[in-house]
Scaffold this motif. Structure first.
Motif, PDB file in Angstrom:
ATOM      1  N   PRO A  10      -2.114  53.086 -45.816  1.00 40.17           N
ATOM      2  CA  PRO A  10      -0.675  53.204 -45.555  1.00 40.17           C
ATOM      3  C   PRO A  10      -0.220  52.491 -44.287  1.00 40.17           C
ATOM      4  CG  PRO A  10      -1.795  55.313 -45.224  1.00 40.17           C
ATOM      5  CD  PRO A  10      -2.777  54.400 -45.869  1.00 40.17           C
ATOM      6  N   THR A  11      -1.076  52.446 -43.262  1.00 37.52           N
ATOM      7  CA  THR A  11      -0.699  51.786 -42.012  1.00 37.52           C
ATOM      8  C   THR A  11      -0.518  50.281 -42.231  1.00 37.52           C
ATOM      9  OG1 THR A  11      -1.919  53.436 -40.722  1.00 37.52           O
ATOM     10  CG2 THR A  11      -1.347  51.380 -39.612  1.00 37.52           C
ATOM     11  N   ILE A  12      -1.493  49.656 -42.885  1.00 41.62           N
ATOM     12  CA  ILE A  12      -1.411  48.217 -43.171  1.00 41.62           C
ATOM     13  C   ILE A  12      -0.258  47.928 -44.123  1.00 41.62           C
ATOM     14  CG2 ILE A  12      -2.610  46.254 -44.209  1.00 41.62           C
ATOM     15  CD1 ILE A  12      -5.240  47.486 -43.279  1.00 41.62           C
ATOM     16  N   ARG A  13      -0.104  48.784 -45.117  1.00 45.45           N
ATOM     17  CA  ARG A  13       0.963  48.610 -46.105  1.00 45.45           C
ATOM     18  C   ARG A  13       2.342  48.602 -45.441  1.00 45.45           C
ATOM     19  NH1 ARG A  13      -0.457  52.676 -49.827  1.00 45.45           N
ATOM     20  NH2 ARG A  13       0.916  54.130 -48.768  1.00 45.45           N
ATOM     21  N   GLU A  14       2.572  49.586 -44.563  1.00 44.79           N
ATOM     22  CA  GLU A  14       3.869  49.690 -43.883  1.00 44.79           C
ATOM     23  C   GLU A  14       4.087  48.531 -42.917  1.00 44.79           C
ATOM     24  OE1 GLU A  14       3.966  53.583 -42.171  1.00 44.79           O
ATOM     25  OE2 GLU A  14       3.675  54.556 -44.124  1.00 44.79           O
TER      26      GLU A  14
END
Length: 223
Positions: A10-14
């Motif tokens: 989720p961190t990379i995605r956001e």
């Protein structure tokens, strides 16, 4: 331009989503990693960012599935540093490979370059029709559902195309016949009935029985 992000971190995605939004690029986030192809067909993105390490199936698998129906650019992301992964990404139809951790400016530069190169020449979006898990590629005359595949004749393709484009609505028999006449197919009442029967058999063969519904006195529909 629309970018589909297939990344389970989720961190990379956001981070990617935020950066692309600043470039005025629309983003589509995949949150169900068992239905990547369905999300692709529904959203029709211009480019896909694909992580290799994903739940259930890896990014190579999903890239291969996308390549069966579309030539849109795919950029692989990976924390792996094996040369074999780079080779695999090319063999599976990937257009670029970026190793994690990466600088966001590098990713956005590669995305913009691929978009310019791809869409300055031609629109390479898929024309696949999808409904209830059934995927239909009119150009190739291929019908598939849960791993099963069927090849359709030109007349069957024309019939199924108009039914799927009008899904949820009853399509009058005469309208279907007029549509087929435009494709230079000789179709009378009996010919249409025979082709509907054949279509139903092929659908049943891949696990979709009674998918084309007859509305007595009206026509046919895909509900």
């Amino acid at each position: 331009m629309k970018i589909m992000i297939v990344e389970d971190d989720p961190t990379i995605r956001e981070m990617i989503q935020l950066a692309l939004t600043k470039w005025s690029l629309e983003t589509v986030i995949v949150d169900n990693f068992d239905h990547v192809v369905q999300c692709f067909i529904h959203n029709q993105p211009h480019l896909v960012i694909m992580d290799i390490n994903l739940p259930s199936y890896d990014g190579f698998y999903w890239c291969q599935k996308i390549r069966e129906i579309s030539n849109v650019p795919v950029i692989f992301l990976s924390s792996r540093d094996s040369p074999m992964d780079v080779v695999m990404s090319v063999n599976m139809g990937g257009d670029d490979y970026i190793q994690k951790p990466f600088h966001m400016d590098v990713l956005t530069a590669k995305i913009n370059a691929l978009l310019r190169r791809t869409y300055s020449y031609s629109d390479m979006l898929s024309d696949v029709l999808e409904h209830e898990g059934v995927m239909f590629h009119p150009e190739k005359g291929i019908l598939s559902y849960e791993g099963g595949k069927a090849e359709l004749t030109k007349t069957e393709v024309s019939i199924l195309k108009i039914l799927m484009q009008q899904k949820g609505k009853v399509v009058d028999r005469k309208k279907i016949m007029r549509h087929l006449w435009q494709d230079e197919s000789f179709v009378d009442e009996n010919t249409l009935t025979v082709n509907i029967v054949r279509l139903r058999k092929k659908l049943a063969g891949i696990g979709k029985e009674n998918w084309i519904v007859t509305k007595k006195g009206q026509g046919y529909m895909v509900p």
